[in-house]
Motif scaffolding. Structure first.
Motif, PDB file in Angstrom:
ATOM      1  N   VAL A 156       0.809  -1.228   0.000  1.00  0.00           N
ATOM      2  CA  VAL A 156       0.000   0.000   0.000  1.00  0.00           C
ATOM      3  C   VAL A 156       0.843   1.280   0.000  1.00  0.00           C
ATOM      4  O   VAL A 156       0.410   2.294  -0.592  1.00  0.00           O
ATOM      5  CB  VAL A 156      -0.994  -0.025   1.185  1.00  0.00           C
ATOM      6  N   PRO A 157       2.038   1.339   0.600  1.00  0.00           N
ATOM      7  CA  PRO A 157       2.825   2.585   0.497  1.00  0.00           C
ATOM      8  C   PRO A 157       3.155   2.990  -0.934  1.00  0.00           C
ATOM      9  O   PRO A 157       3.221   4.186  -1.241  1.00  0.00           O
ATOM     10  CB  PRO A 157       4.087   2.277   1.303  1.00  0.00           C
ATOM     11  N   PHE A 158       3.364   2.011  -1.824  1.00  0.00           N
ATOM     12  CA  PHE A 158       3.660   2.340  -3.216  1.00  0.00           C
ATOM     13  C   PHE A 158       2.466   3.032  -3.878  1.00  0.00           C
ATOM     14  O   PHE A 158       2.633   3.958  -4.678  1.00  0.00           O
ATOM     15  CB  PHE A 158       4.026   1.073  -3.991  1.00  0.00           C
ATOM     16  N   MET A 159       1.250   2.581  -3.552  1.00  0.00           N
ATOM     17  CA  MET A 159       0.061   3.224  -4.096  1.00  0.00           C
ATOM     18  C   MET A 159      -0.100   4.633  -3.528  1.00  0.00           C
ATOM     19  O   MET A 159      -0.462   5.568  -4.254  1.00  0.00           O
ATOM     20  CB  MET A 159      -1.164   2.370  -3.780  1.00  0.00           C
ATOM     21  N   VAL A 160       0.167   4.787  -2.241  1.00  0.00           N
ATOM     22  CA  VAL A 160       0.043   6.109  -1.617  1.00  0.00           C
ATOM     23  C   VAL A 160       0.994   7.101  -2.274  1.00  0.00           C
ATOM     24  O   VAL A 160       0.615   8.242  -2.576  1.00  0.00           O
ATOM     25  CB  VAL A 160       0.312   6.014  -0.097  1.00  0.00           C
ATOM     26  N   ILE A 161       2.220   6.695  -2.516  1.00  0.00           N
ATOM     27  CA  ILE A 161       3.206   7.584  -3.135  1.00  0.00           C
ATOM     28  C   ILE A 161       2.739   8.025  -4.521  1.00  0.00           C
ATOM     29  O   ILE A 161       2.790   9.216  -4.877  1.00  0.00           O
ATOM     30  CB  ILE A 161       4.575   6.889  -3.226  1.00  0.00           C
ATOM     31  N   ALA A 162       2.270   7.065  -5.335  1.00  0.00           N
ATOM     32  CA  ALA A 162       1.862   7.379  -6.704  1.00  0.00           C
ATOM     33  C   ALA A 162       0.645   8.300  -6.730  1.00  0.00           C
ATOM     34  O   ALA A 162       0.619   9.284  -7.488  1.00  0.00           O
ATOM     35  CB  ALA A 162       1.562   6.088  -7.461  1.00  0.00           C
ATOM     36  N   VAL A 163      -0.372   8.003  -5.915  1.00  0.00           N
ATOM     37  CA  VAL A 163      -1.590   8.814  -5.918  1.00  0.00           C
ATOM     38  C   VAL A 163      -1.318  10.180  -5.297  1.00  0.00           C
ATOM     39  O   VAL A 163      -1.837  11.204  -5.763  1.00  0.00           O
ATOM     40  CB  VAL A 163      -2.728   8.077  -5.173  1.00  0.00           C
ATOM     41  N   TRP A 164      -0.533  10.215  -4.242  1.00  0.00           N
ATOM     42  CA  TRP A 164      -0.229  11.489  -3.577  1.00  0.00           C
ATOM     43  C   TRP A 164       0.490  12.441  -4.524  1.00  0.00           C
ATOM     44  O   TRP A 164       0.232  13.647  -4.518  1.00  0.00           O
ATOM     45  CB  TRP A 164       0.619  11.227  -2.341  1.00  0.00           C
ATOM     46  N   ALA A 165       1.371  11.901  -5.371  1.00  0.00           N
ATOM     47  CA  ALA A 165       2.064  12.748  -6.353  1.00  0.00           C
ATOM     48  C   ALA A 165       1.079  13.343  -7.350  1.00  0.00           C
ATOM     49  O   ALA A 165       1.217  14.512  -7.754  1.00  0.00           O
ATOM     50  CB  ALA A 165       3.131  11.932  -7.080  1.00  0.00           C
ATOM     51  N   SER A 166       0.067  12.577  -7.764  1.00  0.00           N
ATOM     52  CA  SER A 166      -0.945  13.101  -8.683  1.00  0.00           C
ATOM     53  C   SER A 166      -1.827  14.133  -8.008  1.00  0.00           C
ATOM     54  O   SER A 166      -2.238  15.119  -8.632  1.00  0.00           O
ATOM     55  CB  SER A 166      -1.809  11.949  -9.227  1.00  0.00           C
ATOM     56  N   LEU A 167      -2.129  13.930  -6.741  1.00  0.00           N
ATOM     57  CA  LEU A 167      -2.987  14.874  -6.019  1.00  0.00           C
ATOM     58  C   LEU A 167      -2.322  16.240  -5.877  1.00  0.00           C
ATOM     59  O   LEU A 167      -3.005  17.266  -5.778  1.00  0.00           O
ATOM     60  CB  LEU A 167      -3.335  14.308  -4.641  1.00  0.00           C
ATOM     61  N   MET A 185      -6.291   9.516 -11.867  1.00  0.00           N
ATOM     62  CA  MET A 185      -6.244   8.199 -12.500  1.00  0.00           C
ATOM     63  C   MET A 185      -4.846   7.829 -12.998  1.00  0.00           C
ATOM     64  O   MET A 185      -4.437   6.666 -12.899  1.00  0.00           O
ATOM     65  CB  MET A 185      -7.258   8.130 -13.635  1.00  0.00           C
ATOM     66  N   PRO A 186      -4.052   8.770 -13.548  1.00  0.00           N
ATOM     67  CA  PRO A 186      -2.672   8.387 -13.909  1.00  0.00           C
ATOM     68  C   PRO A 186      -1.876   7.881 -12.715  1.00  0.00           C
ATOM     69  O   PRO A 186      -1.096   6.935 -12.843  1.00  0.00           O
ATOM     70  CB  PRO A 186      -2.086   9.692 -14.464  1.00  0.00           C
ATOM     71  N   GLY A 187      -2.051   8.510 -11.544  1.00  0.00           N
ATOM     72  CA  GLY A 187      -1.358   8.035 -10.347  1.00  0.00           C
ATOM     73  C   GLY A 187      -1.857   6.680  -9.903  1.00  0.00           C
ATOM     74  O   GLY A 187      -1.066   5.819  -9.490  1.00  0.00           O
ATOM     75  N   ILE A 188      -3.175   6.469  -9.986  1.00  0.00           N
ATOM     76  CA  ILE A 188      -3.731   5.156  -9.625  1.00  0.00           C
ATOM     77  C   ILE A 188      -3.212   4.086 -10.568  1.00  0.00           C
ATOM     78  O   ILE A 188      -2.882   2.974 -10.146  1.00  0.00           O
ATOM     79  CB  ILE A 188      -5.277   5.221  -9.647  1.00  0.00           C
ATOM     80  N   LEU A 189      -3.126   4.420 -11.855  1.00  0.00           N
ATOM     81  CA  LEU A 189      -2.629   3.446 -12.826  1.00  0.00           C
ATOM     82  C   LEU A 189      -1.173   3.101 -12.566  1.00  0.00           C
ATOM     83  O   LEU A 189      -0.805   1.911 -12.538  1.00  0.00           O
ATOM     84  CB  LEU A 189      -2.791   3.990 -14.243  1.00  0.00           C
ATOM     85  N   SER A 190      -0.334   4.112 -12.361  1.00  0.00           N
ATOM     86  CA  SER A 190       1.088   3.831 -12.113  1.00  0.00           C
ATOM     87  C   SER A 190       1.271   3.062 -10.814  1.00  0.00           C
ATOM     88  O   SER A 190       2.102   2.141 -10.732  1.00  0.00           O
ATOM     89  CB  SER A 190       1.879   5.134 -12.077  1.00  0.00           C
ATOM     90  N   GLY A 191       0.492   3.415  -9.780  1.00  0.00           N
ATOM     91  CA  GLY A 191       0.566   2.661  -8.531  1.00  0.00           C
ATOM     92  C   GLY A 191       0.096   1.236  -8.692  1.00  0.00           C
ATOM     93  O   GLY A 191       0.678   0.305  -8.127  1.00  0.00           O
ATOM     94  N   SER A 192      -0.967   1.036  -9.490  1.00  0.00           N
ATOM     95  CA  SER A 192      -1.478  -0.312  -9.720  1.00  0.00           C
ATOM     96  C   SER A 192      -0.466  -1.175 -10.462  1.00  0.00           C
ATOM     97  O   SER A 192      -0.340  -2.369 -10.188  1.00  0.00           O
ATOM     98  CB  SER A 192      -2.787  -0.243 -10.517  1.00  0.00           C
TER      99      SER A 192
END
Length: 286
Positions: A162-173, A204-211
């Motif tokens: 989950v930290p990897f997803m947080v990093i990716a989405v947080w950067a998009s936010l 969504m780009p952050g969610i995709l990269s995190g996924s």
């Protein structure tokens, strides 16, 4: 001529390192997967597709691949929900709390994955804290053992990923203009509608990269499934490990790894295409 050569010369060191540490090992594994193996004769450099045919025709391997990708998909979905929510809350916090809670989220990355997984193993046991809490709350009539179960593996892997997803989405936010959310609220939209129709499409780009990171790492995970899932819930990484070190059938183990890589790339490219088709305008702007 110099202008054409300059980019290649500047990127040459990175390309050499990439070729040496990524392309060459993958090519070596693929080459070994085409060799044959005999129990008494060992590995023979005779090119054959026997290993791939064996994997594609044996139901045992279909079960292993199905479990591997099923677990990776479940972990990815759990990380999308939890990681997106955590990143959204973090982005709305003020300093210094934002930095404090960001370190709380990323703190597990500073601990060895084996140590974290062993901690979950203590919690998942029939005498662990989770079992005792469920019995104390009246939600279970007897000991609950999550060790050597698919649910236990998914929970432990989600904690790792989950930290990897947080990093990716947080950067998009960080790139979203807060005024868009305020405008939607001022027009009468509910908070849930704002998140669903305004925030999620933009991140969504952050969610995709995190996924992509979470799915790939979950599909190739070894330590967590080996400790929590045990030998009964074997995934592709564990099967390849057994072939390499127990039976010494390196060609079959290499074929397992190559097919895992190919299948993972196909799944990720397909998901990327579907999401880009739906959120094409958002990807074009970012």
């Amino acid at each position: 001529m110099k202008r054409i050569q300059a980019p290649w010369l500047l990127s040459a060191p990175a390309l050499v390192l990439y070729a040496a540490f990524v392309i060459a090992p993958i090519a070596s594994v693929f080459l070994i997967s085409l060799y044959s193996f005999e129990f008494y004769g060992g590995i023979r450099a005779s090119f054959t597709l026997k290993n791939y045919i064996e994997i594609l025709t044996e139901g045992y391997f279909y079960e292993i691949y199905g479990r591997t990708f099923g677990t990776a998909l479940a972990v990815t979905l759990a990380c999308i929900v939890m990681g997106t929510a955590e990143a959204y809350v973090l982005s709305r916090m003020r300093n210094p709390w934002k930095g404090v809670f960001l370190m709380v989220v990323l703190g597990p990355l500073l601990i060895s994955v084996v140590v974290r997984t062993l901690g979950w193993a203590l919690l998942f046991g029939s005498t662990g804290l989770i079992s005792q809490a469920l019995q104390a709350a009246g939600l279970a009539s007897g000991p609950v053992n999550l060790m050597y179960t698919d649910l236990g593996v998914i929970i432990a892997l989600t904690h790792v990923m989950v930290p990897f997803m947080v990093i990716a989405v947080w950067a998009s936010l960080q790139r979203i203009n807060p005024s868009t959310e305020a405008a939607a609220l001022s027009l009468g939209a509910s908070q849930f509608t704002v998140i669903r129709c305004v925030i999620v499409p933009q991140v969504m780009p952050g969610i995709l990269s995190g996924s992509i990171m979470v799915f790939a790492l979950s599909a190739s995970a070894f330590a967590t499934p080996a400790i929590v899932g045990g030998r009964r819930l074997k995934n592709v990484a564990m099967a390849a490990y057994d072939e390499f070190l127990n039976t010494l059938d390196w060609p079959l183990g290499s074929a397992l790894g190559v097919l895992l890589l190919i299948a993972t790339v196909i799944v990720l490219l397909s998901a990327n295409r579907l999401i880009e088709r739906r959120y094409g305008a958002v990807f074009g702007e970012t």
